[in-house]
Design an enzyme around this catalytic site. Structure first.
Site, PDB file in Angstrom:
ATOM      1  N   ASP A 150     -56.843  15.284 -15.791  1.00 41.71           N
ATOM      2  CA  ASP A 150     -58.254  14.751 -15.272  1.00 41.71           C
ATOM      3  C   ASP A 150     -57.857  14.911 -13.921  1.00 41.71           C
ATOM      4  OD1 ASP A 150     -55.685  13.835 -14.608  1.00 41.71           O
ATOM      5  OD2 ASP A 150     -55.835  11.462 -14.603  1.00 41.71           O
ATOM      6  N   SER A 194     -49.434  11.586 -17.059  1.00 45.35           N
ATOM      7  CA  SER A 194     -50.428  12.873 -16.850  1.00 45.35           C
ATOM      8  C   SER A 194     -49.389  13.492 -16.021  1.00 45.35           C
ATOM      9  CB  SER A 194     -50.630  11.929 -15.160  1.00 45.35           C
ATOM     10  OG  SER A 194     -51.388  12.628 -14.417  1.00 45.35           O
ATOM     11  N   ASP A 244     -53.850  19.163 -14.195  1.00 40.04           N
ATOM     12  CA  ASP A 244     -52.638  18.729 -15.367  1.00 40.04           C
ATOM     13  C   ASP A 244     -51.855  18.338 -16.670  1.00 40.04           C
ATOM     14  OD1 ASP A 244     -54.234  17.070 -14.765  1.00 40.04           O
ATOM     15  OD2 ASP A 244     -52.776  15.306 -13.872  1.00 40.04           O
ATOM     16  N   ASP A 275     -53.024  15.973 -18.843  1.00 39.54           N
ATOM     17  CA  ASP A 275     -53.848  15.093 -19.029  1.00 39.54           C
ATOM     18  C   ASP A 275     -55.139  15.557 -19.010  1.00 39.54           C
ATOM     19  OD1 ASP A 275     -53.491  13.747 -16.497  1.00 39.54           O
ATOM     20  OD2 ASP A 275     -54.454  11.986 -17.781  1.00 39.54           O
TER      21      ASP A 275
END
Length: 556
Positions: free
Chosen positions: A305, A154, A301, A303
């Site tokens: 999400d 992440s 961010d 990734d």
């Protein structure tokens, strides 16, 4: 009896040599061989002090050799544990979908997972390339999988990677599944005991991404304005292509890209931490906004999400202000209420209590959960969920997790509707403050090298809760480790304060980073719009005083 230091050293060396003998990765083998050749006992002790454990987001840690680092050996064991868990639950012939981001080793970890699953008798399918985490969460449900795995760290620093596990309902693991999987991982004594197939897994085509993109249309209302102009940064992650495709499908103007951060780069060269909340991370986006003059700035961010939003603000340095996650959470909630949404609006306990007031005013259900979307996503009847760390679930039937792509679409729709009426997101935030009171939030976040600092701070606060903070009396001090009728036990403390204003403080160790995190909220009544500047100034002073007093009480 205390172990002889020399014997302890010999045991450590033997443990490292045994790990080296079965390590399948040339890079980490060479790294561990150097540590052994140098007899770097301190570093070896850190690498072999235990094993990475499932936490808020599955496995997550620094890349490197040894059981306390993220590497192929650890991932193969984790995959074997997950496969054993699925077989024990009678799902040993099911499908496991595997996604991955663009960090170092992510593709290797994904392939290793597929190889273990196939050898264990399960079916495995890899996403076609590095894609946002919400695509994996969607694909797990869409394809009827028994589990999903996303290889990602992440918004963690570049040196980290991670391993996030979803079950067949498309939401992240929670107790007791995490402990049961961890027990199966612990039962793996040697990599020689873990079979890995040479092939036999499927690599999915573009149709899975097309299905996800088609689903993103569901978050928007047909016929709404699509005029908001956006500057967008992918923060060196995997969000760009998917977000651009979603915006194009919806009919929004093409976002203006922050080119320096548009393409995936595991080194994240332009930011100290690839997290929109970190100081300096949005500087390039704000520079592009001053050049392009958009209506708002949107960031994902790495990734994708999470979704960050910034708005024009003449009083802010550089003319742009990042909205707090709580502010975006409230804006999206108000937008959904006005669109006629029904169901339950949910948030984590560390998020602003403003959501409860919006839900009550809108006649929808409301729930609080522990921190993390693994809890929020499981709320019965969920229609909308958010938490302050820039995470928003706006389509729980499609993605039962936070989703930075669909959240960006919904923010852009709201901004467009307001723009058509000559108004802005900031104007709507003012309206909410006048209607419900100014809910001002802040954080005291302390990053540590020694986790003992966090343990000591929590112990001090448990043994001697502060009687007051910022002149506000602490009217209740709850130890969340004891659990309650509403919440499972968790390592955290919650204080309610009362005085000139009502306030709330929650203190907890981060589940994903070496941080102690303190979440603060103060609620200041606002009689009319003219009173807002004074209310904001008073709230800021109070929050600063709470931070100062809390830091002193915790010894940090």
């Amino acid at each position: 009896m205390q172990q002889n230091p020399q014997q302890g050293r010999r045991d450590l060396i033997a443990q490292a040599e045994a790990w080296l003998a079965e390590d399948p990765d040339e890079e980490t083998r060479a790294e561990l061989a150097r540590l052994l050749a140098d007899r770097d006992v301190d570093e070896l002790a850190a690498r072999f002090a235990g094993t990475l454990q499932f936490g808020t987001a599955g496995l997550r840690g620094e890349l490197g050799a040894g059981p306390m680092r993220m590497n192929r050996s650890v991932v193969i064991r984790a995959a074997a544990g997950l496969a054993a868990y699925l077989r024990a639950k009678g799902r040993g012939d099911g499908l496991v979908v595997i996604g991955y981001d663009a960090r170092r080793k992510s593709a290797d970890f994904a392939r290793d997972t597929a190889a273990v699953m196939v050898a264990a008798g399960l079916r495995a399918a890899l996403l076609p390339r590095p894609l946002p985490t919400p695509v994996l969460a969607y694909a797990t449900r869409h394809l009827g999988a028994v589990a999903g795995v996303e290889v990602t760290a992440s918004h963690n620093p570049p040196r980290d990677n991670g391993y996030k596990v979803y079950l067949g309902d498309g939401s992240q693991i929670v107790p007791p599944a995490d402990a049961e999987i961890a027990a199966e991982i612990t039962a793996v004594r040697s990599l020689a005991d873990v079979a890995r197939a040479e092939g036999g897994w499927e690599v999915l085509g573009e149709e899975v991404l097309d299905a996800y993109l088609a689903r993103t249309d569901h978050v928007l209302t047909p016929g709404t304005p699509r005029t908001a102009r956006v500057v967008y940064t992918a923060m060196h992650g995997v969000g760009k292509d998917v977000l651009l495709a979603a915006f194009a499908r919806a009919g929004f103007p093409a976002p203006v890209l922050v080119e320096e951060q548009a393409e995936p780069d595991p080194e994240f060269p332009t930011v100290a931490f690839p997290n929109p909340e970190e100081p300096g991370a949005m500087d390039l986006a704000f520079a592009k906004a001053r050049e392009a003059g958009p209506d708002l700035v949107v960031a994902n961010d790495p990734d994708a999400d999470r979704c960050a939003v910034a708005v024009p603000d003449a009083s802010a340095g550089g003319g742009w202000r990042m909205l707090r996650g709580d502010e975006v959470g409230a804006l999206l909630a108000e937008h959904l209420v006005r669109k006629g949404a029904t169901g339950v609006f949910a948030e984590s306990i560390v998020s602003s209590s403003l959501l409860g007031r919006i839900a009550a005013a809108g006649g929808v259900g409301y729930a609080q959960t522990l921190t993390g979307f693994k809890w929020i996503a499981r709320v019965e009847g969920l229609r909308y969920g958010y938490e302050e760390a820039l995470g928003y679930c706006v389509d729980p039937e499609g993605v039962r997790d936070k989703d930075g792509i669909t959240a960006a679409l919904l923010v852009a729709e709201l901004a467009s509707e307001l723009k058509e009426r000559g108004r802005t997101l900031s104007d709507l935030l003012d309206d909410l403050a006048v209607e419900h009171g100014l809910h001002a939030t802040d954080q005291l976040s302390v990053r540590v090298r020694d986790l003992g600092v966090i343990t000591d701070a929590m112990r001090r606060l448990r043994e001697a809760p502060p009687p007051e903070l910022a002149g506000l009396a602490v009217t209740s001090a709850e130890d969340l480790a004891r659990g309650s009728g509403d919440l499972p036990a968790t390592d955290g403390l919650r204080y309610h304060l009362q005085g000139e204003y009502a306030a709330r403080v929650i203190v907890r160790p981060s589940g994903t980073e070496p941080k102690l995190k303190c979440y603060l909220e103060v609620v200041v009544p606002v009689p009319d719009a003219a009173s807002l500047p004074d209310a904001r100034a008073r709230a800021a002073r109070t929050l600063d005083a709470v931070k100062r007093d809390l830091a002193a009480a915790a010894g940090i």
